[in-house]
Write a protein that holds these residues in place. Structure first.
Motif, PDB file in Angstrom:
ATOM      1  N   ASP A   1      39.737  94.830  37.623  1.00 42.92           N
ATOM      2  CA  ASP A   1      39.184  93.569  37.113  1.00 42.92           C
ATOM      3  C   ASP A   1      38.516  92.773  38.231  1.00 42.92           C
ATOM      4  O   ASP A   1      37.414  92.261  38.082  1.00 42.92           O
ATOM      5  CB  ASP A   1      40.304  92.680  36.541  1.00 42.92           C
ATOM      6  CG  ASP A   1      40.585  93.006  35.090  1.00 42.92           C
ATOM      7  OD1 ASP A   1      39.924  93.937  34.574  1.00 42.92           O
ATOM      8  OD2 ASP A   1      41.461  92.344  34.502  1.00 42.92           O
ATOM      9  N   LEU A   2      39.222  92.691  39.358  1.00 38.30           N
ATOM     10  CA  LEU A   2      38.709  91.902  40.475  1.00 38.30           C
ATOM     11  C   LEU A   2      37.416  92.505  41.009  1.00 38.30           C
ATOM     12  O   LEU A   2      36.483  91.789  41.386  1.00 38.30           O
ATOM     13  CB  LEU A   2      39.758  91.831  41.591  1.00 38.30           C
ATOM     14  CG  LEU A   2      40.982  90.965  41.293  1.00 38.30           C
ATOM     15  CD1 LEU A   2      42.076  91.207  42.325  1.00 38.30           C
ATOM     16  CD2 LEU A   2      40.610  89.481  41.261  1.00 38.30           C
ATOM     17  N   MET A   3      37.354  93.845  41.024  1.00 36.55           N
ATOM     18  CA  MET A   3      36.173  94.509  41.572  1.00 36.55           C
ATOM     19  C   MET A   3      34.932  94.286  40.708  1.00 36.55           C
ATOM     20  O   MET A   3      33.818  94.568  41.139  1.00 36.55           O
ATOM     21  CB  MET A   3      36.436  96.003  41.756  1.00 36.55           C
ATOM     22  CG  MET A   3      37.423  96.339  42.857  1.00 36.55           C
ATOM     23  SD  MET A   3      36.926  95.782  44.493  1.00 36.55           S
ATOM     24  CE  MET A   3      35.769  97.068  44.959  1.00 36.55           C
ATOM     25  N   GLU A   4      35.142  93.803  39.493  1.00 38.45           N
ATOM     26  CA  GLU A   4      34.000  93.453  38.646  1.00 38.45           C
ATOM     27  C   GLU A   4      33.300  92.194  39.175  1.00 38.45           C
ATOM     28  O   GLU A   4      32.158  91.927  38.834  1.00 38.45           O
ATOM     29  CB  GLU A   4      34.459  93.148  37.216  1.00 38.45           C
ATOM     30  CG  GLU A   4      35.248  94.253  36.554  1.00 38.45           C
ATOM     31  CD  GLU A   4      34.361  95.182  35.762  1.00 38.45           C
ATOM     32  OE1 GLU A   4      33.719  94.697  34.829  1.00 38.45           O
ATOM     33  OE2 GLU A   4      34.310  96.382  36.110  1.00 38.45           O
ATOM     34  N   GLN A   5      34.046  91.408  39.954  1.00 37.81           N
ATOM     35  CA  GLN A   5      33.476  90.145  40.443  1.00 37.81           C
ATOM     36  C   GLN A   5      32.742  90.362  41.766  1.00 37.81           C
ATOM     37  O   GLN A   5      33.319  90.863  42.729  1.00 37.81           O
ATOM     38  CB  GLN A   5      34.587  89.107  40.663  1.00 37.81           C
ATOM     39  CG  GLN A   5      35.399  88.804  39.425  1.00 37.81           C
ATOM     40  CD  GLN A   5      36.645  87.991  39.740  1.00 37.81           C
ATOM     41  OE1 GLN A   5      36.823  87.495  40.854  1.00 37.81           O
ATOM     42  NE2 GLN A   5      37.523  87.856  38.740  1.00 37.81           N
ATOM     43  N   ASP A   6      31.479  89.938  41.808  1.00 32.90           N
ATOM     44  CA  ASP A   6      30.663  90.108  43.018  1.00 32.90           C
ATOM     45  C   ASP A   6      31.335  89.477  44.234  1.00 32.90           C
ATOM     46  O   ASP A   6      31.368  90.059  45.314  1.00 32.90           O
ATOM     47  CB  ASP A   6      29.283  89.464  42.823  1.00 32.90           C
ATOM     48  CG  ASP A   6      28.490  90.204  41.758  1.00 32.90           C
ATOM     49  OD1 ASP A   6      28.854  91.373  41.467  1.00 32.90           O
ATOM     50  OD2 ASP A   6      27.543  89.623  41.208  1.00 32.90           O
ATOM     51  N   GLU A   7      31.841  88.278  44.018  1.00 34.03           N
ATOM     52  CA  GLU A   7      32.453  87.538  45.121  1.00 34.03           C
ATOM     53  C   GLU A   7      33.611  88.302  45.749  1.00 34.03           C
ATOM     54  O   GLU A   7      33.757  88.367  46.960  1.00 34.03           O
ATOM     55  CB  GLU A   7      33.005  86.215  44.595  1.00 34.03           C
ATOM     56  CG  GLU A   7      32.205  85.028  45.002  1.00 34.03           C
ATOM     57  CD  GLU A   7      32.825  83.739  44.482  1.00 34.03           C
ATOM     58  OE1 GLU A   7      33.996  83.765  44.032  1.00 34.03           O
ATOM     59  OE2 GLU A   7      32.130  82.726  44.514  1.00 34.03           O
ATOM     60  N   PHE A   8      34.437  88.867  44.875  1.00 37.87           N
ATOM     61  CA  PHE A   8      35.598  89.600  45.363  1.00 37.87           C
ATOM     62  C   PHE A   8      35.156  90.845  46.118  1.00 37.87           C
ATOM     63  O   PHE A   8      35.663  91.156  47.193  1.00 37.87           O
ATOM     64  CB  PHE A   8      36.526  89.974  44.208  1.00 37.87           C
ATOM     65  CG  PHE A   8      37.778  90.677  44.664  1.00 37.87           C
ATOM     66  CD1 PHE A   8      38.891  89.953  45.062  1.00 37.87           C
ATOM     67  CD2 PHE A   8      37.840  92.071  44.725  1.00 37.87           C
ATOM     68  CE1 PHE A   8      40.037  90.591  45.513  1.00 37.87           C
ATOM     69  CE2 PHE A   8      38.981  92.716  45.168  1.00 37.87           C
ATOM     70  CZ  PHE A   8      40.081  91.975  45.558  1.00 37.87           C
ATOM     71  N   ARG A   9      34.169  91.553  45.554  1.00 37.25           N
ATOM     72  CA  ARG A   9      33.680  92.775  46.217  1.00 37.25           C
ATOM     73  C   ARG A   9      33.120  92.450  47.598  1.00 37.25           C
ATOM     74  O   ARG A   9      33.356  93.142  48.571  1.00 37.25           O
ATOM     75  CB  ARG A   9      32.598  93.439  45.367  1.00 37.25           C
ATOM     76  CG  ARG A   9      33.144  94.414  44.346  1.00 37.25           C
ATOM     77  CD  ARG A   9      32.077  95.433  43.932  1.00 37.25           C
ATOM     78  NE  ARG A   9      30.796  94.821  43.661  1.00 37.25           N
ATOM     79  CZ  ARG A   9      30.461  94.268  42.489  1.00 37.25           C
ATOM     80  NH1 ARG A   9      31.320  94.271  41.493  1.00 37.25           N
ATOM     81  NH2 ARG A   9      29.276  93.727  42.310  1.00 37.25           N
ATOM     82  N   PHE A  10      32.389  91.348  47.652  1.00 35.03           N
ATOM     83  CA  PHE A  10      31.803  90.919  48.913  1.00 35.03           C
ATOM     84  C   PHE A  10      32.905  90.592  49.936  1.00 35.03           C
ATOM     85  O   PHE A  10      32.847  90.999  51.091  1.00 35.03           O
ATOM     86  CB  PHE A  10      30.909  89.701  48.675  1.00 35.03           C
ATOM     87  CG  PHE A  10      30.272  89.182  49.929  1.00 35.03           C
ATOM     88  CD1 PHE A  10      29.265  89.915  50.572  1.00 35.03           C
ATOM     89  CD2 PHE A  10      30.678  87.979  50.489  1.00 35.03           C
ATOM     90  CE1 PHE A  10      28.698  89.449  51.745  1.00 35.03           C
ATOM     91  CE2 PHE A  10      30.106  87.508  51.664  1.00 35.03           C
ATOM     92  CZ  PHE A  10      29.113  88.241  52.294  1.00 35.03           C
ATOM     93  N   PHE A  11      33.921  89.890  49.438  1.00 29.70           N
ATOM     94  CA  PHE A  11      35.051  89.518  50.297  1.00 29.70           C
ATOM     95  C   PHE A  11      35.745  90.764  50.857  1.00 29.70           C
ATOM     96  O   PHE A  11      36.000  90.881  52.055  1.00 29.70           O
ATOM     97  CB  PHE A  11      36.021  88.653  49.483  1.00 29.70           C
ATOM     98  CG  PHE A  11      37.298  88.317  50.203  1.00 29.70           C
ATOM     99  CD1 PHE A  11      37.279  87.618  51.404  1.00 29.70           C
ATOM    100  CD2 PHE A  11      38.531  88.703  49.684  1.00 29.70           C
ATOM    101  CE1 PHE A  11      38.451  87.297  52.062  1.00 29.70           C
ATOM    102  CE2 PHE A  11      39.705  88.398  50.335  1.00 29.70           C
ATOM    103  CZ  PHE A  11      39.662  87.693  51.534  1.00 29.70           C
ATOM    104  N   LEU A  12      36.013  91.717  49.982  1.00 29.84           N
ATOM    105  CA  LEU A  12      36.697  92.943  50.394  1.00 29.84           C
ATOM    106  C   LEU A  12      35.856  93.721  51.412  1.00 29.84           C
ATOM    107  O   LEU A  12      36.368  94.294  52.373  1.00 29.84           O
ATOM    108  CB  LEU A  12      37.000  93.799  49.156  1.00 29.84           C
ATOM    109  CG  LEU A  12      37.671  95.140  49.386  1.00 29.84           C
ATOM    110  CD1 LEU A  12      39.030  94.966  50.056  1.00 29.84           C
ATOM    111  CD2 LEU A  12      37.871  95.886  48.062  1.00 29.84           C
ATOM    112  N   GLN A  13      34.532  93.720  51.164  1.00 27.01           N
ATOM    113  CA  GLN A  13      33.617  94.444  52.044  1.00 27.01           C
ATOM    114  C   GLN A  13      33.775  93.982  53.505  1.00 27.01           C
ATOM    115  O   GLN A  13      33.690  94.774  54.429  1.00 27.01           O
ATOM    116  CB  GLN A  13      32.176  94.209  51.554  1.00 27.01           C
ATOM    117  CG  GLN A  13      31.204  95.291  51.977  1.00 27.01           C
ATOM    118  CD  GLN A  13      31.727  96.695  51.674  1.00 27.01           C
ATOM    119  OE1 GLN A  13      32.188  96.967  50.567  1.00 27.01           O
ATOM    120  NE2 GLN A  13      31.699  97.586  52.673  1.00 27.01           N
TER     121      GLN A  13
END
Ligand code: ZN
Length: 716
Positions: free
Chosen positions: A681-693
């Motif tokens: 679910d979280l990985m659907e969010q751009d912000e979260f993906r960017f943060f994880l990156q």
């Protein structure tokens, strides 16, 4: 639902060994093992004494993914074949008694679990919030196969007398099946020698090791009852184990067959896979059931306690031959647990259990998903609850005496052996003189749930009658009853709410149905209910989403009820309904932890982060506390609550993301699934993906692998 651990213990999809040829009979087994928790390793020697009256030339021992160092037959090293599932040992055809020993070493992939050894084995780094339980090792044989940690026998029909000696770091306590004969200190280690005197199946072998104390008592019949607990939980011993002796004495008397083992031990463990597991003379259960006296009101151990204890007869003394006979384990354990609860909480409580289960089974059956009790793949709902109701119906049909005689003679005849559903029914026919083919067809073979037959039995109870009546009245109001009739119904509900002798589920139903009444009557009912008992008041906390202004004062009094569920719900609803008092509500509930899942504490932290008036410095501190709760050492239910709030607040930080990634590999499947779903679910969010990156490079190999597993599954 009171807790997410729906199934009381697991269902085993047992595969019969396909050997139709006679096999040597194993008389007894003796194991000396060393557990090295720092490296998740177990090694040692296991020795089986076999009777080769069958005169075969080979003997099989199940051993999954082990390093087999050597095999001895009568003290002589012999060649053997090992395919990473079982060891085939040549034995002499003519010999009658043979001793087979296996020397092995393994890092069990499952069935033995090493909890909290990696980071910090002794004490949590931070004192607050507390981590309970410390480092542990525990086992779960059923459904996972004991042969992952000890060469043994997956076939449930192979019963033998096991004596287990376990070497473990000296400052821990080790509990295993049977009687503790002696403890020997050897360097930094201690060897715990346990002894059994009667045979059991290998899936019931068990070890629990950790920092424990025990509280000991005896049953009326003189059996030692040992209740283990964490040193920090001394105040929780009484509420956790409340009624243990009552249940034990009741079961012995009710079943009519003496407790079949030397003693009875109960040990709570962290992150257990189920609610409890009935290993012979040693029940291991989830420490979520270790409660204080407030939590006792909502999440006590009584039902699980009685259920696992009943298995000591139904499952352990007499064992099913295969999964199609699972009724003999779960149906019986569930039924006898309900009887024990009836002994403690009374007749109405027993009927309430039956009524709730009937509702669940009727819904399943109405959806065309009813299951036969002899379907080896039936769900727990069928094996446990349909199974228990079937016994309630059988007892009504046969009468108490014939029913009890049937159970007694069944247990006596098949003691320390295996049996089938047919075996039980034929004995019941014998003791009662009744013909049970129709019962067998309707209750065990058919998949449709015979709801009318059950309701005819249940409706004889006054509590059930009152409950059904309120249901019908609510239905008629929903369909638009005349104002006079509605008023009559409201008046009768009010009388019921004031009736102290009426069992609370009727009152809870009235409270949760009050919303369908005109406002004046609704308010009147809620005011009456707020003057009621704990569970009636709880129903208000649960059912009202927004608190009306004129109920604010009485509703605020819910914040001090002796129920963590009530407090949690009241805090949330008051916080939502009255923004001007938010800080006051937080002050009133500061420091309340709640259930072992930290339900109130995590809610409180989350709410404070979005409450105006809480200072920025204070918010930083509370945020750090909330993130702490995601640490791997916490119980998975605490972590689950913390992740839930972090997600709602979009407030994950690096450490909580990393622990969420690790959680996707947690052995408790409900939690690992929860974590995988949340991560996706979280990985659907751009912000979260960017943060994880931004910190992907910092992930460990294991974390990276776990993350990729989740994401790859997603893309398939
Ligand atoms: Zn069970």
């Amino acid at each position: 639902m009171k807790h997410i651990l729906g199934a009381l213990c697991l269902i085993l999809y047992f595969q019969l060994n396909s050997q139709s040829v006679p096999v040597p009979d194993v008389q007894n087994g003796r194991a000396s093992i060393t557990v090295i928790p720092d490296s998740s390793l177990v090694r040692g020697e296991v020795e089986y004494l076999i009777d080769n009256a069958a005169q075969t030339d080979s003997f099989y021992i199940d051993a999954r993914n082990m390093t087999i160092k050597k095999v001895l037959v009568d003290n002589k090293v012999v060649p053997f074949i090992y395919d990473s599932l079982r060891i085939s040992v040549p034995v002499e055809k003519t010999q009658k008694e043979t001793k087979v020993s296996v020397w092995y070493e393994t890092q069990p992939e499952k069935a033995m679990y090493f909890i909290n050894w990696k980071d910090d084995k002794h004490q949590a780094v931070f004192d607050y919030p507390p981590v309970r339980g410390g480092a542990q090792v525990w086992t779960q044989g059923q459904g996972k196969y004991s042969s992952h940690w000890i060469p043994s026998f997956d076939n449930m029909s192979e019963k033998l007398i096991f004596d287990l000696s376990v070497m473990f770091p000296a400052d821990y306590t080790v509990v295993a099946n049977g009687t503790l004969k002696k403890v020997q200190k050897e360097g930094g280690q201690r060897a715990w020698h346990y002894d059994m005197d009667l045979p059991m199946s290998s899936y019931l072998l068990a070890i629990a090791a950790g920092k424990y104390r025990k509280s000991e008592t005896r049953s009326d019949s003189g059996i030692p009852l040992m209740n283990y607990y964490y040193p920090e939980d001394s105040l929780r011993v009484e509420p956790t184990y409340r009624y243990t002796k009552t249940i034990f004495n009741f079961l012995e008397k009710e079943i009519g067959v003496p407790f079949p083992w030397q003693n009875y031990k109960q040990v709570p463990v962290k992150d257990f896979l189920y609610a409890g597991m009935e290993n012979t003379s040693l029940t291991i259960f989830s420490d979520m059931y270790v409660t204080d006296s407030v939590a006792f009101n909502d999440q006590n151990y009584i039902n699980v306690n009685a259920h696992e204890m009943a298995h000591q007869w139904f499952g352990n003394l007499v064992t099913e031959t295969d999964a199609a006979q699972h009724w003999l384990h779960e149906g019986f354990a569930t039924y006898y647990a309900w009887l024990a609860e009836r002994r403690i909480f009374g007749e109405d409580h027993y009927y309430w259990k039956l009524l709730e289960a009937t509702g669940r089974l009727q819904r399943l059956s109405d959806q065309g998903e009813g299951e036969s009790l002899t379907d080896p793949k039936a769900s727990s709902l069928t094996f446990y609850e349909k199974g228990a109701i079937a016994l309630h119906m059988l007892r009504e049909r046969l009468g108490d005496d014939a029913f009890k005689a049937a159970v007694r003679s069944f247990l006596n005849k098949f003691s320390y052996r295996n049996a089938t559903v047919d075996d039980f029914l034929r004995i019941a026919e014998g003791t009662s003189g009744a013909r049970l083919q129709d019962f067998q067809q309707r209750w065990l073979t058919d998949s449709v749930f015979p709801v009318e037959e059950v309701m005819t039995s249940l409706i004889a109870n006054d509590f059930v009658k009152a409950y059904k009546q309120v249901q019908q009245e609510a239905e008629s109001v929903r369909k638009g009853s005349a104002p006079e009739q509605t008023a009559r119904i409201a008046a009768s509900w009010k009388t019921k709410l004031r009736d102290d002798s009426l069992y609370h589920p009727v009152k809870q139903l009235i409270v949760s149905s009050a919303g369908i009444l005109p406002q004046v009557q609704q308010k009147d009912l809620l005011e009456t209910a707020l003057k009621g008992g704990l569970y009636t008041r709880q129903a208000i906390a649960l059912s009202l989403n927004e608190v009306p202004q004129d109920l604010r004062k009485p509703f605020e009094s819910l914040l001090t009820d002796a129920s963590y569920l009530t407090i949690e719900q009241a805090l949330l609803k008051l916080w939502i309904s009255f923004p001007e008092f938010r800080e006051t509500y937080l002050e009133q509930t500061a420091g309340v932890f709640g259930f072992n899942s930290a339900n109130i504490r995590t809610l409180w932290l989350a709410l404070s982060l979005v409450t105006e008036g809480v200072g920025e410095k204070e918010k930083e501190k509370r945020y750090a506390d909330l993130v702490h709760y995601t640490d791997d050492r916490y119980h998975f239910m605490i972590r689950q609550n913390a992740y839930g709030y972090l997600k709602e607040l979009s407030a994950f930080d690096k450490s909580s993301v990393r622990s969420l990634i690790r959680a996707t590999r947690h052995p408790v499947w409900q939690f690992s699934r929860f974590s995988r779903d949340m991560l996706r679910d979280l990985m659907e969010q751009d912000e979260f993906r960017f943060f994880l990156q931004q910190f992907r490079d910092e992930l460990s190999t294991d974390e990276l692998q776990a993350l990729n597993e989740v994401l790859n599954k997603d893309s398939q």
